[in-house]
Structure formats: C-alpha cells, structure tokens
Design a protein around this motif. Structure first.
Motif, PDB file in Angstrom:
ATOM      1  N   THR A 106       0.791  -1.229   0.000  1.00 44.24           N
ATOM      2  CA  THR A 106       0.000   0.000   0.000  1.00 44.24           C
ATOM      3  C   THR A 106       0.824   1.281   0.000  1.00 44.24           C
ATOM      4  O   THR A 106       0.250   2.363   0.018  1.00 44.24           O
ATOM      5  N   ASP A 107       2.144   1.183  -0.014  1.00 40.07           N
ATOM      6  CA  ASP A 107       2.956   2.405  -0.102  1.00 40.07           C
ATOM      7  C   ASP A 107       4.268   2.106  -0.810  1.00 40.07           C
ATOM      8  O   ASP A 107       4.647   0.946  -1.014  1.00 40.07           O
ATOM      9  N   VAL A 108       4.956   3.173  -1.179  1.00 38.86           N
ATOM     10  CA  VAL A 108       6.159   3.037  -2.004  1.00 38.86           C
ATOM     11  C   VAL A 108       7.291   2.368  -1.230  1.00 38.86           C
ATOM     12  O   VAL A 108       7.994   1.498  -1.764  1.00 38.86           O
ATOM     13  N   ALA A 109       7.487   2.767   0.013  1.00 35.19           N
ATOM     14  CA  ALA A 109       8.621   2.244   0.785  1.00 35.19           C
ATOM     15  C   ALA A 109       8.535   0.733   0.968  1.00 35.19           C
ATOM     16  O   ALA A 109       9.532   0.016   0.784  1.00 35.19           O
ATOM     17  N   THR A 110       7.361   0.224   1.326  1.00 35.73           N
ATOM     18  CA  THR A 110       7.237  -1.224   1.529  1.00 35.73           C
ATOM     19  C   THR A 110       7.284  -1.975   0.202  1.00 35.73           C
ATOM     20  O   THR A 110       7.796  -3.100   0.145  1.00 35.73           O
ATOM     21  N   SER A 111       6.781  -1.358  -0.867  1.00 34.20           N
ATOM     22  CA  SER A 111       6.893  -2.002  -2.188  1.00 34.20           C
ATOM     23  C   SER A 111       8.359  -2.146  -2.587  1.00 34.20           C
ATOM     24  O   SER A 111       8.786  -3.193  -3.095  1.00 34.20           O
ATOM     25  N   LEU A 112       9.146  -1.101  -2.358  1.00 28.29           N
ATOM     26  CA  LEU A 112      10.572  -1.171  -2.674  1.00 28.29           C
ATOM     27  C   LEU A 112      11.262  -2.222  -1.807  1.00 28.29           C
ATOM     28  O   LEU A 112      12.133  -2.961  -2.285  1.00 28.29           O
ATOM     29  N   ASP A 113      10.859  -2.315  -0.542  1.00 25.76           N
ATOM     30  CA  ASP A 113      11.445  -3.331   0.333  1.00 25.76           C
ATOM     31  C   ASP A 113      11.163  -4.731  -0.203  1.00 25.76           C
ATOM     32  O   ASP A 113      12.052  -5.605  -0.183  1.00 25.76           O
ATOM     33  N   ILE A 114       9.953  -4.957  -0.710  1.00 25.18           N
ATOM     34  CA  ILE A 114       9.625  -6.263  -1.282  1.00 25.18           C
ATOM     35  C   ILE A 114      10.495  -6.537  -2.511  1.00 25.18           C
ATOM     36  O   ILE A 114      11.002  -7.653  -2.699  1.00 25.18           O
ATOM     37  N   VAL A 115      10.671  -5.528  -3.365  1.00 28.42           N
ATOM     38  CA  VAL A 115      11.517  -5.690  -4.551  1.00 28.42           C
ATOM     39  C   VAL A 115      12.927  -6.093  -4.131  1.00 28.42           C
ATOM     40  O   VAL A 115      13.535  -7.001  -4.712  1.00 28.42           O
ATOM     41  N   ARG A 116      13.457  -5.427  -3.128  1.00 28.90           N
ATOM     42  CA  ARG A 116      14.831  -5.719  -2.666  1.00 28.90           C
ATOM     43  C   ARG A 116      14.918  -7.102  -2.037  1.00 28.90           C
ATOM     44  O   ARG A 116      15.895  -7.833  -2.263  1.00 28.90           O
ATOM     45  N   ARG A 117      13.926  -7.464  -1.242  1.00 25.46           N
ATOM     46  CA  ARG A 117      13.947  -8.800  -0.615  1.00 25.46           C
ATOM     47  C   ARG A 117      13.911  -9.895  -1.672  1.00 25.46           C
ATOM     48  O   ARG A 117      14.621 -10.912  -1.548  1.00 25.46           O
ATOM     49  N   GLU A 118      13.078  -9.708  -2.699  1.00 23.26           N
ATOM     50  CA  GLU A 118      13.030 -10.715  -3.758  1.00 23.26           C
ATOM     51  C   GLU A 118      14.378 -10.801  -4.469  1.00 23.26           C
ATOM     52  O   GLU A 118      14.875 -11.899  -4.753  1.00 23.26           O
ATOM     53  N   ALA A 119      14.983  -9.646  -4.758  1.00 26.37           N
ATOM     54  CA  ALA A 119      16.291  -9.642  -5.421  1.00 26.37           C
ATOM     55  C   ALA A 119      17.340 -10.334  -4.562  1.00 26.37           C
ATOM     56  O   ALA A 119      18.177 -11.099  -5.069  1.00 26.37           O
ATOM     57  N   GLN A 120      17.298 -10.104  -3.262  1.00 25.43           N
ATOM     58  CA  GLN A 120      18.256 -10.727  -2.355  1.00 25.43           C
ATOM     59  C   GLN A 120      18.052 -12.229  -2.238  1.00 25.43           C
ATOM     60  O   GLN A 120      18.987 -12.969  -1.927  1.00 25.43           O
ATOM     61  N   SER A 121      16.824 -12.679  -2.509  1.00 25.86           N
ATOM     62  CA  SER A 121      16.565 -14.128  -2.466  1.00 25.86           C
ATOM     63  C   SER A 121      17.205 -14.843  -3.645  1.00 25.86           C
ATOM     64  O   SER A 121      17.406 -16.061  -3.598  1.00 25.86           O
ATOM     65  N   GLY A 122      17.476 -14.095  -4.713  1.00 25.87           N
ATOM     66  CA  GLY A 122      18.113 -14.673  -5.888  1.00 25.87           C
ATOM     67  C   GLY A 122      17.177 -15.360  -6.853  1.00 25.87           C
ATOM     68  O   GLY A 122      17.625 -15.878  -7.881  1.00 25.87           O
TER      69      GLY A 122
END
Length: 362
Positions: A106-122
C-alpha cells in the motif's frame, strides 16, 4: 513440495471475497495443471464453505500458516492490500511463487522493500495481477506498436469508468485503485517509466458520494516525452467502460469498444473521394470488470501456472512493476492535493539488477 513439472500445482488462495472466489472457480474449472489445495479468509466460515465444495481442499485460518504449509506449492493473494507486505515476505522466505493482486503493497517504501527482498533471495517469485496485459485487445495493440504500424506513437488517451464504488471509496483511492491500471497500461505499451503526473479536478459528479472528487483527469509524461491522458470516472451509474487510443505519426488505434481493435493507418495512397458521410454506432456495454476482462484473467492465471510449473515462476508484470505503479500513484495523490504536476520518485532499476547479480554471482 511436489515436483511442479509433473504434478498438479497445489495453490493456496488467500482471500476468497469476490476476486478470490472468482479465482478459485477459475482454477477449479478452467485452468489446466493446477488445483486449489488451500483457501484462507478472515471470515473463516466462508473459507470452510468454499473448501468443502472442492475435493482435497482445506481451509486454514492463519494466512501465514497457509503459505508455509508443505502441501502448498504456490500462492495466489487476493487479500486486502494492507496484508500484502507480511504475506509476500512469507512467500519469499518459504520460496513460494506468488501471484499478488494489486497493489503489491500500500505504499512506495514497503513495495521497494519487497523488490529488494526478492532480489536478495536470488529467485524471481512475485507476479503482480495487472491483468490487462493479458487481454487480447491490449496484446494486439502492444504488438502493433512494437511492429511500428503507427510509426512513433506520440499520444495515448485512456478512459476508465465504473458504474459505482463502495461508500468507503475516497478521492485518493481513485488514483491508487483505479488509475493504477492506466499507469501499468502506459508502462506496458511504451516500455518506459512515467516521470510526472498531473491530476486535474473537473466539476464533481453530483451523484457521487459527498466529498468524492469524481471524475479525475490524469496527465502522464514518460521518459521520452510522450503524453498520456486518462479520464477516471467511477460513479457513472451506467456500466463498466475501459478504452485506450494510441496516436502515432502514421496512424492510430482504438480498443475497448467490444468489437476488437479498431485501427487507422496510412497505406501511402489516397483513399476515397474526400467527402464525409453520416453514420451511426451502437452496441452494449459490459456491466463489470469480470465480463470485460474474464478472458484476460483466464490467460493470466494459466500462464502463471505454466510458468511456475516450468520453474520460471513469473510470466508477466513482476515486483518491480508493482513498485513502479506505487511510485506513480504516490505522485498522483500528491498532485491531487497540490493541483500541480508532481515528479515520480523512483530508484534506478539498475540498483536492483546489481543486487540480483551479486546474489547469483554474475
């Protein structure tokens, strides 16, 4: 976890309101290679009732337990937006592919966090449910643009009209819940980011709930300088209308008339005697989004199932697209308040690619 390439994909559907229940029916009745193994809803009795009508399906009251369940291969999120962040994090932690109905969060900051977490998962795991990309007319329009049928496309005009919205709908939700589809359509058709948004507030519909600024007109500017306008009108009292027109240097195309794509383009030769003739146009309007985009939802879910079973996991808009849409909508809400064009604030996508590359060792 079962071998996804040979066995039926066992899907947990979280949230069985109108959209989730529609997906349960879709997977059970029309999608090949998958079955609904688990359902969850905050109204547990409703989940129990749905599960009882499906062979081998269970209702699990805790959504995080449903995600972690060893007999679940993949997850479909049709839960309210505020719950998505925790549920998506759980999917990433358990390595479960997930199709998440918009919004990503529901907001930009948490959406970006999800993007980063997925990237870190590989591993790409998240697909976002922007179903218009799978609609035959939008696909046809995208192909015509990419093939250069209209030369360089310069403008686009969009219309998004609903007959009614719930009483809880506020003016910012017109941007975040309705205009968001035009945001993704723009990014999909033109393969570039939106850099600024300007929301214009016409006279409000007298029939709209008190305080609701409806309709709204949005103006997008893209990286290359294209201009897109979008009318969003969610209390028309008529029916459900979604139309898009693109205009290029060599012609134009129009979709959303329930007659397939209508296009006009130059053949390099004079046509007709130059005289105009009177004509007429008529037909029916689809009553809701489920009729207008039923085929798109079917195609979206089938392609997602196929992708997960093949190990690709994502065949459509991903977490980045959800983040980009959130960033554009945030700028739109700021413009709604300020009355001025607002710049879209996003990180460089190369930063996310760098995270993914570092994990994979590329």
């Amino acid at each position: 976890m079962s071998d996804r390439t040979t066995a039926e994909l066992r899907v947990a559907v979280l949230g069985v309101g109108m959209m989730g229940a529609d997906h349960v029916e879709r997977i059970t009745g029309r999608i090949k290679g998958a079955r609904v193994a688990v359902v969850n809803d905050y109204l547990h009795d409703k989940a129990e009732t749905i599960a009882a009508g499906i062979d081998g399906c269970r209702a699990i009251s805790d959504p995080l337990a449903a995600i972690a369940d060893p007999e679940v291969d993949a997850v479909l999120l049709a839960t309210p937006g505020p719950t998505h962040e925790a549920q998506l994090i759980a999917c990433i932690e358990h390595g479960k592919p997930v199709l998440c109905e918009k919004p990503l969060t529901t907001d930009v900051a948490t959406s970006l966090d999800i993007v980063r977490r997925e990237a870190q998962s590989g591993t790409p795991l998240i697909q976002v449910g922007f179903m218009r990309r799978f609609d035959h007319e939008y696909s046809q329009l995208k192909t015509a643009i990419d093939d250069g049928v209209f030369g360089r496309v310069l403008l686009a005009h969009c219309v998004h009209r609903n007959p009614a919205v719930p009483p809880s709908f506020d003016s910012s939700m017109i941007v975040k819940d309705s205009l968001v589809h035009e945001v993704d359509v723009t990014r999909f058709l033109f393969d570039e980011e939106i850099t600024s948004v300007h929301i214009i507030k016409p006279s409000a519909n007298p029939s709209a709930p008190a305080g609701l600024q409806d309709p709204q007109i949005a103006y997008f500017t893209t990286e290359s300088g294209r201009h897109i306008d979008a009318e969003v009108f969610v209390t028309t009292g008529v029916a459900y209308e979604v139309r898009t027109e693109v205009v290029g240097e060599k012609g134009s195309a129009f979709i959303g008339l329930d007659v397939g794509m209508v296009r006009k383009y130059s053949t390099g030769a004079a046509v007709g005697d130059g005289r105009s003739r009177a004509g007429s146009w008529g037909g029916d309007i689809t009553p809701s989004f489920t009729e207008r985009f039923g085929q798109a939802y079917d195609t979206e879910i089938q392609r997602w199932v196929n992708a997960v079973r093949s190990g690709v996991n994502v065949d459509g808009p991903g977490a980045w697209d959800g983040y980009a849409a959130a960033a554009v909508c945030a700028a739109g809400v700021r413009s709604l308040d300020s009355g001025r064009p607002e710049t879209v604030e996003m990180i460089d996508r190369a930063d996310i690619h760098a995270v993914a590359a570092s994990v994979s060792g590329v």
